[in-house]
Design a protein around this motif. Structure first.
Motif, mmCIF file in Angstrom:
data_model
loop_
_atom_site.group_PDB
_atom_site.id
_atom_site.type_symbol
_atom_site.label_atom_id
_atom_site.label_comp_id
_atom_site.label_asym_id
_atom_site.label_seq_id
_atom_site.Cartn_x
_atom_site.Cartn_y
_atom_site.Cartn_z
ATOM 1 N N ILE A 217 12.140 25.859 17.135
ATOM 2 C CA ILE A 217 11.550 24.631 17.694
ATOM 3 C C ILE A 217 10.266 24.270 17.565
ATOM 4 O O ILE A 217 9.407 25.318 17.669
ATOM 5 C CB ILE A 217 11.910 24.661 19.246
ATOM 6 N N ALA A 218 10.059 22.965 17.034
ATOM 7 C CA ALA A 218 8.483 22.791 16.560
ATOM 8 C C ALA A 218 7.750 22.451 17.631
ATOM 9 O O ALA A 218 6.479 22.825 17.725
ATOM 10 C CB ALA A 218 8.685 21.486 15.680
ATOM 11 N N GLY B 143 3.730 18.399 21.335
ATOM 12 C CA GLY B 143 3.082 18.509 20.146
ATOM 13 C C GLY B 143 3.488 19.800 19.580
ATOM 14 O O GLY B 143 3.866 20.644 20.466
ATOM 15 N N LEU B 144 3.070 20.295 18.307
ATOM 16 C CA LEU B 144 3.024 21.346 17.759
ATOM 17 C C LEU B 144 1.914 22.395 18.488
ATOM 18 O O LEU B 144 2.431 23.624 18.528
ATOM 19 C CB LEU B 144 2.485 21.316 16.314
ATOM 20 N N GLU B 145 1.166 21.828 19.090
ATOM 21 C CA GLU B 145 0.304 22.706 20.111
ATOM 22 C C GLU B 145 0.495 22.307 21.458
ATOM 23 O O GLU B 145 0.474 20.952 21.787
ATOM 24 C CB GLU B 145 -1.203 22.500 19.723
ATOM 25 N N ALA B 146 0.702 23.233 22.238
ATOM 26 C CA ALA B 146 1.423 22.859 23.607
ATOM 27 C C ALA B 146 0.182 21.940 24.452
ATOM 28 O O ALA B 146 -0.972 22.264 24.365
ATOM 29 C CB ALA B 146 1.523 24.191 24.481
ATOM 30 N N PRO C 260 14.562 20.217 23.587
ATOM 31 C CA PRO C 260 14.928 19.220 24.416
ATOM 32 C C PRO C 260 14.263 17.717 24.260
ATOM 33 O O PRO C 260 14.699 16.933 24.942
ATOM 34 C CB PRO C 260 14.319 19.792 25.925
ATOM 35 N N ILE C 261 13.369 17.646 23.259
ATOM 36 C CA ILE C 261 12.600 16.528 23.219
ATOM 37 C C ILE C 261 13.599 15.339 22.550
ATOM 38 O O ILE C 261 13.284 14.121 22.591
ATOM 39 C CB ILE C 261 11.281 16.666 22.274
ATOM 40 N N PRO D 156 9.776 25.783 24.503
ATOM 41 C CA PRO D 156 11.115 26.229 24.127
ATOM 42 C C PRO D 156 10.776 26.900 22.609
ATOM 43 O O PRO D 156 9.857 26.487 21.877
ATOM 44 C CB PRO D 156 12.004 25.077 23.870
ATOM 45 N N LYS D 157 11.399 28.039 22.217
ATOM 46 C CA LYS D 157 11.059 28.681 21.120
ATOM 47 C C LYS D 157 11.966 28.601 19.911
ATOM 48 O O LYS D 157 11.759 28.418 18.781
ATOM 49 C CB LYS D 157 10.739 30.382 21.350
#
Length: 434
Positions: A199-200, A247-250, A318-319, A288-289
């Motif tokens: 998950i990205a 985003g890719l970075e939390a 989930p997004i 989420p991973k």
């Protein structure tokens, strides 16, 4: 007197309640076993950690719920859920700019997850043939003649197990399901292969006040590979906005960090809107991973007497707002198999196959969507780059082509299969020069 026919459902969330309704007409009693202590209203609970994030129920999911539990959608709307056109109920900043507000006839329902669960539960739990055991955790399967014949469970605070015997079992216990462990313990030869997908995105949500003057129109700012941050702002019950950034970075879960993050999106529409609204909550993050799909179709041995659905079978990022709608459509597929075949000798295998086939389009949408933001190599990278280029063209042309827009949102709403995006007329229109 003939022995009563019994179904056991593991999990009292949306997937479990819909599975209970799907099977109810074919058994004398449905027993729902739920690990959590169920709340007395539409409130957050520990077993659904994702529930504090923004939620959208897609058209495909609404149609399935309407078939299974006719009063539930109406109950959601009466309790304050908001129906939004797709995409005309949003200001939608796509990968190529602002999308057309031309109606497609498709809708999404926006509200909190507890309200969705509560609306369905109130319809299902009032059935005298449905018995709910909450605060009770399933710990294993009961086997009889190589077939699942019930579950063993532990009541919270008790030291002894209780057994619930059944003609068949449906596992709808969510992404924390231990079904693979249970199958491995009793019939290891029938263990289904597990496909995973990274998950990205990570994301965070905060709730704000919503005034009548602000209207109900949601806002979506999509990410792109060049700017991999997104934002979603949707109206929910009790005159609130749910604002989700990721985003890719939390994104930060501090108040100042969340606000600053909103200012880094490709459009400032959400940033400008929340600057005028009063906050109602802290910032809740989620990271989420891995997505998961259990491929029961790749092991012919199967597990007789067991059906797995919802996030226990297929969990995605989930997004993309797919999970609830996929669970509803899976439960409908289960109902269809029961109506068509009844409980013949191989009916659970037929049901699992139908449920799995219903899951594959959503799994493909989500896993491909994430993969386009992650490192891929060789032919996989080339395939994703070509697909990404095509979808960018498709979204760009959708801005001023109502037909293309409708096709795109039918697929995203799970009312049409993804291959409709590659029909000759669609491809030709998408690849035209603007």
């Amino acid at each position: 007197m003939p022995k009563p026919r019994v179904a056991v459902i593991i999990g009292a969330g949306l997937a479990g309640c819909l599975a209970a309704r799907a099977t109810r007409g074919h058994v004398d009693k449905v027993i729902i076993v739920e690990r959590d202590k169920l709340p007395s209203g539409p409130y957050f609970r520990k077993g659904v950690p994702q529930s504090r994030q923004a939620h959208i129920l897609l058209e495909g999911g609404q149609r399935a719920i309407q078939e299974l539990v006719p009063g539930a959608i109406r109950a959601m709307l009466q309790a304050g859920a908001v129906q939004l056109g797709m995409p005309d109920g949003f200001r939608w900043f796509g990968t190529a700019g602002w999308l057309s507000s031309e109606p497609t006839g498709l809708n999404a329902i926006s509200c909190t997850r507890p309200l969705i669960d509560w609306a369905v539960q109130q319809e299902v739990f009032t059935d005298p043939g449905v018995q709910v055991f909450d605060d009770t955790e399933c710990v294993g399967l009961i086997m009889r003649n190589n077939s699942v014949a019930g579950v063993r469970a532990m009541r919270r605070g008790s030291r002894s197990a209780v057994e619930f015997h059944a003609d068949f079992v449906v596992d709808a216990s969510g992404s924390s399901s231990r079904v693979s462990e249970w199958i491995g313990a009793v019939t290891p030869w029938a263990l289904p292969p597990k496909h995973t997908s990274r998950i990205a995105f990570s994301y965070a949500t905060r709730f704000y006040t919503r005034t009548p003057a602000g209207g109900n129109q949601g806002i979506v700012v999509q990410a792109t590979p060049e700017s991999p941050r997104f934002g979603i702002m949707v109206p929910v019950e009790e005159n609130r906005w749910a604002v989700c950034l990721g985003g890719l970075e939390a994104p930060p879960t501090t108040v100042d960090g969340f606000l600053s993050y909103a200012g880094t999106l490709r459009s400032l529409a959400i940033d400008e809107s929340i600057s005028l609204a009063d906050p109602l909550s802290s910032v809740r993050g989620n990271r989420p991973k891995m997505g998961r799909l259990l491929r029961f179709d790749q092991n012919r041995a199967g597990v007789n007497g067991l059906i797995v659905l919802g996030d226990a079978l297929c969990s995605t990022n989930p997004i993309y707002s797919l999970g609830m709608s996929m669970a509803a459509m899976q439960a409908r597929a289960l109902a269809y198999v029961l109506v068509r075949y009844g409980r013949t000798a191989d009916w659970t295998a037929r049901a699992q196959k139908a449920v799995l086939e219903t899951s594959k389009p959503g799994w493909k949408l989500a896993s491909d969507g994430d993969a386009s933001y992650l490192d891929a190599r060789g032919t996989a990278r080339l395939r994703l780059q070509l697909k990404q280029h095509y979808f960018h063209k498709l979204m760009a042309r959708s801005i001023d082509d109502p037909h293309l827009s409708k096709v795109v949102f039918e697929v995203l709403s799970l009312t049409s299969p993804a291959h409709h995006l590659f029909r000759p007329r669609v491809v030709v229109s998408a690849l035209k020069s603007r």
